[in-house]
Design a protein around this motif. Structure first.
Motif, short mmCIF file in Angstrom:
data_model
loop_
_atom_site.label_atom_id
_atom_site.label_comp_id
_atom_site.label_asym_id
_atom_site.label_seq_id
_atom_site.Cartn_x
_atom_site.Cartn_y
_atom_site.Cartn_z
N VAL A 10 0.84 -1.20 0.00
CA VAL A 10 0.00 0.00 0.00
C VAL A 10 0.87 1.25 0.00
O VAL A 10 0.57 2.24 -0.66
CB VAL A 10 -0.95 0.00 1.22
CG1 VAL A 10 -1.73 1.29 1.30
CG2 VAL A 10 -1.89 -1.19 1.14
N ILE A 13 2.03 2.92 -3.51
CA ILE A 13 1.12 3.33 -4.59
C ILE A 13 1.60 4.61 -5.22
O ILE A 13 2.43 5.33 -4.67
CB ILE A 13 -0.34 3.50 -4.09
CG1 ILE A 13 -0.44 4.59 -3.02
CG2 ILE A 13 -0.91 2.19 -3.60
CD1 ILE A 13 -1.86 4.94 -2.65
N CYS B 99 -9.57 -8.00 2.10
CA CYS B 99 -9.61 -8.14 0.65
C CYS B 99 -8.83 -9.37 0.19
O CYS B 99 -9.04 -9.88 -0.89
CB CYS B 99 -8.97 -6.95 -0.05
SG CYS B 99 -9.83 -5.43 0.22
N THR B 116 1.13 -3.97 -5.32
CA THR B 116 1.13 -2.52 -5.53
C THR B 116 0.64 -2.18 -6.93
O THR B 116 -0.18 -1.28 -7.12
CB THR B 116 2.54 -1.94 -5.35
OG1 THR B 116 3.00 -2.20 -4.03
CG2 THR B 116 2.55 -0.43 -5.58
N ILE B 119 -3.03 -2.66 -7.13
CA ILE B 119 -3.76 -1.60 -6.43
C ILE B 119 -3.74 -0.32 -7.27
O ILE B 119 -4.74 0.39 -7.37
CB ILE B 119 -3.19 -1.36 -5.03
CG1 ILE B 119 -3.45 -2.58 -4.14
CG2 ILE B 119 -3.80 -0.12 -4.39
CD1 ILE B 119 -2.75 -2.53 -2.78
N ARG B 166 -13.60 -1.89 -0.85
CA ARG B 166 -12.75 -3.07 -0.61
C ARG B 166 -13.29 -4.28 -1.36
O ARG B 166 -12.52 -5.09 -1.88
CB ARG B 166 -12.68 -3.40 0.88
CG ARG B 166 -11.93 -2.36 1.71
CD ARG B 166 -11.52 -2.92 3.07
NE ARG B 166 -12.63 -3.44 3.85
CZ ARG B 166 -13.39 -2.70 4.64
NH1 ARG B 166 -13.17 -1.40 4.74
NH2 ARG B 166 -14.38 -3.26 5.32
N LEU B 169 -12.16 -4.01 -4.81
CA LEU B 169 -10.74 -4.35 -4.91
C LEU B 169 -10.57 -5.86 -4.87
O LEU B 169 -9.81 -6.43 -5.66
CB LEU B 169 -9.95 -3.70 -3.76
CG LEU B 169 -8.47 -4.08 -3.64
CD1 LEU B 169 -7.71 -3.72 -4.92
CD2 LEU B 169 -7.81 -3.39 -2.45
#
Lengths: 346, 180
Positions: A10, A13, B99, B116, B119, B166, B169
């Protein structure tokens, strides 16, 4: 799951997203649209008047997106990160192509200015649908629709008959008939203590008073509090205390996912994007629809005759004190609306 | 501001703190509950910026300094007892773990990089409102109450929206084959 590596994933990003969110944090003007309980008041400007005003001001309609606001806005909705870090070149290229297509669609609208077409449906509580933007190049179909869907208030205190109640009680809110969304069960099955505590803490006062422990019941109570007026919410809870159960009903009107041709051929998967609200429960407003996997029968025609489906659904929410919440939806109306879209190339 | 760093001016850090100090402190304090830890991390972040600019010439500076500060804070969170004490960042991380179901592991740096990228693709494909909400909650670790207060909404509604994001995702990760 390795928490450190999830945290790392995370953390890394793209910069653009971090800056975008920072700007909203700083300004504090990020506007979460409130649930639409009534039709929004609309400022009506005809396309012709808009064009005159725009020309008078010396600003190009294209730049301002007056003529084709939905296609115009679609070009800013996706973010293409700079460079390829974190995004594969193929995906970045796909996004570029997509944005180019939206630009072509807007240009088509600006040059041709097809008249918007409005249909009002008395059977749907006088909801209306306006096809305001359209683009078809033989391979892809895009539509910009302004949907004014009547949204009657949710009614709490409905008493379903036995047959309907049996249908409603078949499926729990989050789980199938064999599922169990009791927080203690979920805790045993892997929910962390922090999330467990968070759910319990975030319950409304009434939910705490009655020690709601089902995830679905906690959610339904939140929904009632958000959807009903304060007075109606209190009445709902008075009924729940008295009878031990509550059933709430709401109707929603929405554009169906399937678009067909005149002969019933499905034009393939469609994507819908509500431009005015990111709340998945919102159905009214400016809606962008895209179909980019057209079947051969729908490709390279001089014009594409389509049928949109407007649907009315009734949703029942039900819970008994101490148990999970259930829901059941049934289609109660459907109207098929024909439109014709010219090929932008031919 | 970059020029102050390049000139090695004493004003550089002061200017950095003036412009971005509030945002940096808020980001760090969302992760570390202890005030002393927060100040230490912020100072370490400023030192890291001083030591890396130049040769780096970050643009925008805000994401550069916040990223450094966040990484320092998260490292401290994992290495000391902050993780065991729970707290806002822990809750946010656990929400995100939903998730990715148990039985699927992200155990290597390569896996983390793949995640990553996934996302990033996910964020690029959702609406701006949802993207900002996601990043505020899971990168800045802003508490739900704070997000609700900033946006004129209520915490319950924000929680429900985060749940739905979520879910999106999770479906996206499943579609890409990252989870089963």
């Amino acid at each position: 799951m390795n928490r450190k590596l999830l945290s790392k994933a995370v953390s890394d990003i793209d910069d653009r997203f971090i800056v975008e969110a920072y700007n909203h944090r700083s300004e504090g003007t990020y506007d979460v649209p409130e649930r639409i309980a009534h039709m929004k008041p609309k400022r009506v400007i005809t396309f012709f008047l808009a064009a005159v005003l725009v020309l008078a001001l010396g600003i190009t309609a294209y730049a301002e997106g007056w003529i084709s606001p939905i296609f115009h806005r679609m070009q800013s909705i996706f973010v293409i990160p700079d460079g390829t870090e974190g995004v594969s070149p193929q995906y970045a290229s796909d996004l570029e192509n997509r944005l180019d297509l939206y630009s072509q669609a807007e240009q088509y609208m600006n040059e041709n200015k097809p008249e918007p077409e409005t249909v009002t449906l008395p059977e749907f509580d006088n909801s209306s649908l306006t096809l305001s933007e359209r683009f078809y190049n033989g391979e892809v179909l895009m539509l910009g629709i302004d949907l004014n869907a009547a949204e009657p208030e949710m009614i709490a205190g409905y008493e379903p008959d036995e047959k309907l109640l049996e249908k409603i009680k078949y499926v729990a809110f989050f789980h199938d008939v064999n599922g169990d969304d009791d927080l203690d069960t979920l805790l045993e099955n892997g929910m962390t203590r922090e999330i467990y505590d968070d759910y319990l803490e975030k319950r409304t006062d009434y939910a705490k008073e009655f020690d709601f422990r089902h995830q679905s019941a906690i959610f339904l109570d939140w929904m009632l509090k958000n959807e009903l007026s304060a007075e109606k919410y209190e009445e709902a809870w008075a009924l729940l205390r008295k009878t031990g159960h509550i059933c709430a009903v709401k109707s929603v009107i929405y554009i169906g996912d399937h678009i067909t041709m005149d002969d019933g051929t499905d034009i393939g998967p469609t994507g819908q994007q509500n431009m005015d609200s990111s709340d998945p429960a919102a159905h009214s407003g400016n809606i962008f629809i895209e179909a980019n996997e057209l079947p051969d029968a729908a490709k390279n025609l001089g014009e594409l005759n389509i049928r949109l489906s407007l649907k009315k659904m009734r949703i029942y929410y039900y819970m008994e004190l101490g148990g999970p919440a259930r829901f059941y939806s049934e289609l109660i109306g459907e109207e098929v609306l024909p439109f014709t879209v010219q090929n932008s190339i031919k | 501001m970059i020029s102050l760093f390049f000139e090695r001016s004493e004003q550089a850090i002061a200017e950095l703190d003036r412009k971005y100090g509030a945002a940096v402190r808020r980001t760090v304090s969302n992760i570390l509950p202890d005030r002393a830890d927060v100040e230490e991390c912020v100072n370490d972040a400023y030192l890291a910026v001083w030591n890396t600019v130049p040769p780096n010439s970050p643009d925008p500076m805000i994401s550069y300094v916040c990223r450094i500060a966040r990484n320092i804070a998260v490292n401290r969170y994992h290495s000391n007892s902050a993780e065991k004490r729970g707290g806002n960042y822990s809750v946010a991380l656990d929400e995100l773990k939903e998730c990715i179901p148990s039985g699927v592991s992200v155990e290597s740096a390569y896996d983390a990089k793949e995640l990553t990228e996934a996302i990033n693709r996910f964020l690029a494909g959702i609406s701006k409102d949802d993207r900002v909400l996601f990043v505020r909650r899971y990168w800045y670790a802003d508490p739900v109450n704070k997000i609700a207060a900033d946006t004129g909404s209520n915490p319950d509604r924000i929680s429900v929206r985060l749940f739905r994001i979520r879910e999106k995702l999770r479906k996206k990760l499943k579609k890409e084959g990252l989870i089963v």
